[in-house]
Design an enzyme around this catalytic site. Sequence first.
Site, mmCIF file in Angstrom:
data_model
loop_
_atom_site.group_PDB
_atom_site.id
_atom_site.type_symbol
_atom_site.label_atom_id
_atom_site.label_comp_id
_atom_site.label_asym_id
_atom_site.label_seq_id
_atom_site.Cartn_x
_atom_site.Cartn_y
_atom_site.Cartn_z
ATOM 1 N N ALA A 43 -16.012 14.825 -2.824
ATOM 2 C CA ALA A 43 -15.518 15.743 -1.785
ATOM 3 C C ALA A 43 -14.737 16.922 -2.364
ATOM 4 O O ALA A 43 -14.878 18.053 -1.890
ATOM 5 C CB ALA A 43 -14.629 14.958 -0.814
ATOM 6 N N ARG A 91 0.830 -1.210 0.000
ATOM 7 C CA ARG A 91 0.000 0.000 0.000
ATOM 8 C C ARG A 91 0.865 1.261 0.000
ATOM 9 O O ARG A 91 0.544 2.254 -0.665
ATOM 10 C CB ARG A 91 -0.958 -0.032 1.189
ATOM 11 N N GLN A 144 -9.912 8.895 9.572
ATOM 12 C CA GLN A 144 -9.760 7.438 9.636
ATOM 13 C C GLN A 144 -8.643 6.992 8.689
ATOM 14 O O GLN A 144 -8.252 5.825 8.706
ATOM 15 C CB GLN A 144 -11.066 6.755 9.220
ATOM 16 N N CYS A 154 13.905 -2.802 16.124
ATOM 17 C CA CYS A 154 13.902 -1.518 16.818
ATOM 18 C C CYS A 154 15.338 -1.099 17.127
ATOM 19 O O CYS A 154 16.118 -1.915 17.654
ATOM 20 C CB CYS A 154 13.102 -1.650 18.116
ATOM 21 N N ASP A 165 -3.081 7.796 5.261
ATOM 22 C CA ASP A 165 -2.239 8.151 4.103
ATOM 23 C C ASP A 165 -1.469 9.451 4.265
ATOM 24 O O ASP A 165 -0.702 9.822 3.368
ATOM 25 C CB ASP A 165 -3.108 8.196 2.826
ATOM 26 N N THR A 175 -16.931 8.848 4.114
ATOM 27 C CA THR A 175 -16.834 7.611 4.896
ATOM 28 C C THR A 175 -18.127 6.826 4.767
ATOM 29 O O THR A 175 -19.224 7.374 4.708
ATOM 30 C CB THR A 175 -16.532 7.895 6.385
ATOM 31 N N SER A 176 -17.962 5.496 4.728
ATOM 32 C CA SER A 176 -19.139 4.618 4.607
ATOM 33 C C SER A 176 -19.837 4.471 5.948
ATOM 34 O O SER A 176 -20.834 3.760 6.062
ATOM 35 C CB SER A 176 -18.695 3.246 4.089
ATOM 36 N N HIS A 235 -6.592 6.296 13.136
ATOM 37 C CA HIS A 235 -6.148 4.930 12.809
ATOM 38 C C HIS A 235 -4.660 4.859 12.513
ATOM 39 O O HIS A 235 -4.188 3.899 11.905
ATOM 40 C CB HIS A 235 -6.949 4.394 11.613
ATOM 41 N N GLU A 283 -22.638 8.897 -2.227
ATOM 42 C CA GLU A 283 -23.660 7.876 -1.928
ATOM 43 C C GLU A 283 -24.287 8.126 -0.557
ATOM 44 O O GLU A 283 -23.690 8.756 0.308
ATOM 45 C CB GLU A 283 -23.003 6.484 -1.939
HETATM 46 C C1 BV8 Z 1 -11.940 -1.625 18.118
HETATM 47 C C2 BV8 Z 1 -6.344 1.146 9.391
HETATM 48 C C3 BV8 Z 1 -12.087 -2.633 20.210
HETATM 49 C C4 BV8 Z 1 -5.933 -0.165 8.814
HETATM 50 C C5 BV8 Z 1 -8.711 0.843 9.830
HETATM 51 C C6 BV8 Z 1 -19.600 -5.022 14.604
HETATM 52 C C7 BV8 Z 1 -20.302 -3.833 14.681
HETATM 53 C C8 BV8 Z 1 -19.655 -2.632 14.972
HETATM 54 C C9 BV8 Z 1 -18.279 -2.619 15.197
HETATM 55 C C10 BV8 Z 1 -17.589 -3.807 15.095
HETATM 56 C C11 BV8 Z 1 -18.226 -5.006 14.812
HETATM 57 N N1 BV8 Z 1 -17.277 -5.961 14.777
HETATM 58 C C12 BV8 Z 1 -16.077 -5.439 15.070
HETATM 59 C C13 BV8 Z 1 -16.261 -4.122 15.277
HETATM 60 C C14 BV8 Z 1 -15.226 -3.143 15.613
HETATM 61 C C15 BV8 Z 1 -14.457 -2.701 14.364
HETATM 62 C C16 BV8 Z 1 -15.406 -2.155 13.323
HETATM 63 O O1 BV8 Z 1 -15.859 -1.046 13.426
HETATM 64 N N2 BV8 Z 1 -15.709 -2.980 12.313
HETATM 65 C C17 BV8 Z 1 -16.649 -2.557 11.285
HETATM 66 C C18 BV8 Z 1 -16.038 -2.782 9.898
HETATM 67 C C19 BV8 Z 1 -17.918 -3.358 11.445
HETATM 68 N N3 BV8 Z 1 -13.585 -1.656 14.825
HETATM 69 C C20 BV8 Z 1 -12.371 -1.952 15.299
HETATM 70 O O2 BV8 Z 1 -11.892 -3.058 15.296
HETATM 71 C C21 BV8 Z 1 -11.622 -0.795 15.914
HETATM 72 N N4 BV8 Z 1 -11.106 -1.195 17.185
HETATM 73 O O3 BV8 Z 1 -13.131 -1.641 18.039
HETATM 74 O O4 BV8 Z 1 -11.264 -2.089 19.192
HETATM 75 C C22 BV8 Z 1 -11.231 -3.083 21.298
HETATM 76 C C23 BV8 Z 1 -11.688 -2.899 22.576
HETATM 77 C C24 BV8 Z 1 -10.909 -3.339 23.624
HETATM 78 C C25 BV8 Z 1 -9.682 -3.956 23.373
HETATM 79 C C26 BV8 Z 1 -9.236 -4.132 22.082
HETATM 80 C C27 BV8 Z 1 -10.004 -3.687 21.024
HETATM 81 C C28 BV8 Z 1 -10.453 -0.390 15.044
HETATM 82 C C29 BV8 Z 1 -10.961 0.107 13.717
HETATM 83 C C30 BV8 Z 1 -9.795 0.634 12.884
HETATM 84 C C31 BV8 Z 1 -9.456 -0.357 11.817
HETATM 85 N N5 BV8 Z 1 -8.438 0.222 10.930
HETATM 86 N N6 BV8 Z 1 -7.751 1.381 9.086
HETATM 87 C C32 BV8 Z 1 -5.802 -0.096 7.319
HETATM 88 O O5 BV8 Z 1 -6.054 0.963 6.711
HETATM 89 O O6 BV8 Z 1 -5.413 -1.137 6.758
HETATM 90 S S1 BV8 Z 1 -10.338 1.043 9.383
HETATM 91 C C33 BV8 Z 1 -10.424 1.332 7.736
HETATM 92 O O7 BV8 Z 1 -11.826 1.448 7.439
HETATM 93 C C34 BV8 Z 1 -9.828 2.610 7.242
HETATM 94 O O8 BV8 Z 1 -9.298 3.416 8.258
HETATM 95 C C35 BV8 Z 1 -11.016 3.290 6.633
HETATM 96 O O9 BV8 Z 1 -10.955 4.643 6.670
HETATM 97 C C36 BV8 Z 1 -12.061 2.806 7.549
HETATM 98 C C37 BV8 Z 1 -13.472 3.112 7.262
HETATM 99 O O10 BV8 Z 1 -13.693 3.041 5.940
HETATM 100 P P1 BV8 Z 1 -14.011 4.398 5.173
HETATM 101 O O11 BV8 Z 1 -12.943 5.373 5.472
HETATM 102 O O12 BV8 Z 1 -15.393 4.787 5.456
HETATM 103 O O13 BV8 Z 1 -13.788 3.938 3.706
HETATM 104 P P2 BV8 Z 1 -14.804 3.091 2.819
HETATM 105 O O14 BV8 Z 1 -14.049 2.580 1.640
HETATM 106 O O15 BV8 Z 1 -15.540 2.128 3.691
HETATM 107 O O16 BV8 Z 1 -15.875 4.156 2.314
HETATM 108 C C38 BV8 Z 1 -15.461 5.179 1.416
HETATM 109 C C39 BV8 Z 1 -16.613 6.144 1.310
HETATM 110 O O17 BV8 Z 1 -16.197 7.222 0.483
HETATM 111 C C40 BV8 Z 1 -17.857 5.555 0.655
HETATM 112 O O18 BV8 Z 1 -18.995 5.935 1.407
HETATM 113 C C41 BV8 Z 1 -17.890 6.215 -0.734
HETATM 114 O O19 BV8 Z 1 -19.220 6.434 -1.157
HETATM 115 C C42 BV8 Z 1 -17.203 7.521 -0.437
HETATM 116 N N7 BV8 Z 1 -16.546 8.135 -1.588
HETATM 117 C C43 BV8 Z 1 -15.980 7.537 -2.669
HETATM 118 N N8 BV8 Z 1 -15.456 8.487 -3.480
HETATM 119 C C44 BV8 Z 1 -15.668 9.687 -2.882
HETATM 120 C C45 BV8 Z 1 -16.356 9.468 -1.676
HETATM 121 N N9 BV8 Z 1 -16.720 10.468 -0.846
HETATM 122 C C46 BV8 Z 1 -16.408 11.731 -1.223
HETATM 123 N N10 BV8 Z 1 -15.742 12.026 -2.364
HETATM 124 C C47 BV8 Z 1 -15.366 11.034 -3.208
HETATM 125 N N11 BV8 Z 1 -14.707 11.346 -4.356
#
Ligand code: BV8
Length: 267
Positions: free
Chosen positions: A256, A94, A125, A172, A128, A213-214, A143, A240
């Site tokens: 955006a 990446r 979130q 390290c 980059d 963000t989604s 993140h 969307e």
């Molecule tokens: C935690 C770094 C607890 C890594 C990332 C069930 C329900 C709810 C929550 C959970 C669940 N099961 C698990 C969870 C928790 C989980 C979570 O939320 N999962 C989700 C998917 C269900 N969260 C976690 O695990 C977090 N930690 O909860 O810890 C804990 C407690 C105690 C002890 C230990 C732990 C950690 C979450 C962080 C994960 N890391 N990123 C990497 O990048 O590889 S998250 C990753 O997804 C990115 O950061 C990204 O940003 C993020 C969210 O995605 P979006 O940014 O929204 O991107 P996406 O592609 O989805 O959407 C893009 C949007 O842009 C779309 O809407 C599109 O329409 C729009 N778009 C497109 N083009 C444009 C545009 N908008 C404007 N202009 C354009 N041109």
Amino acid sequence: MLDTAVARSATIAGELVMHTNTASDLLQEVRARLRRARRVFVLTGAGVSAESGVPTFRGGGNAAVWKGMPFSLISSAEMLERDLPAVWEWFDYRRDALKDLQPNPAHHALAKMQDNLDSFALGTQNIDDLHTRAGSRGVLELHGNIWRARCTRCQARIDLRTADEGERPPACRTCGAPMRPDVVLFGEMLPAGVFERAAAAAMRCDLCFVVGTSALVYPAMQLPEIALQAGAYIVEINPEQTPFSDRCHATLQGRAGEVLKAVTSDG
Ligand code: BV8
């Protein structure tokens, strides 16, 4: 520029009164609110970097898959435990895809918005670094940052743009333990203090933008809800609809770069 714009008065009870304004009426409303705003909080996701050429994770219907593994697996605490070299390979891939990409008008518009406000906070979130490269200051990296590595033992950090000697995983320099990407993986806590600072800014703001963000990932998505509950006017910018759209007072449906330029332009 604006596909459509929908004004909603979202009540705390979630009862939805939808008025479909013309896009320009709503854009003028948002511009007027930005001019009057004293404290602004912005949450961004992958969509704000889409126009820089950074692939989103979910937008466009293609779930990110790499070597057969869904993004939610290869970017997880479980995979880090199981196979640190694979996680390094994924993030090296990446970083290589990111290295020549530049901030886009959305990043620059948010940096300009910060210049014009006394109280502004940006939580992203994204990992980059494009907000900082566009001139945003004090970005709350919810993140982490793909250009940093962190020691798995002593937490020492290095910038991979300047201190990467290529060994994987890097050892390290302080304690010799293997280093990891300084990125929050699924199942990991967010960096201490970052979420709390973002939540405090969301609690205080009178205007909140949710951009690109989604609206699926927590706890990041708690932030605009905190702003809503605290009485802020919530504006979503996304081509969307998302699960959060109905909680927003205004949804500016568009890309955006174009929408933020229109919202922040002096004209
Ligand atoms: C935690 C770094 C607890 C890594 C990332 C069930 C329900 C709810 C929550 C959970 C669940 N099961 C698990 C969870 C928790 C989980 C979570 O939320 N999962 C989700 C998917 C269900 N969260 C976690 O695990 C977090 N930690 O909860 O810890 C804990 C407690 C105690 C002890 C230990 C732990 C950690 C979450 C962080 C994960 N890391 N990123 C990497 O990048 O590889 S998250 C990753 O997804 C990115 O950061 C990204 O940003 C993020 C969210 O995605 P979006 O940014 O929204 O991107 P996406 O592609 O989805 O959407 C893009 C949007 O842009 C779309 O809407 C599109 O329409 C729009 N778009 C497109 N083009 C444009 C545009 N908008 C404007 N202009 C354009 N041109």
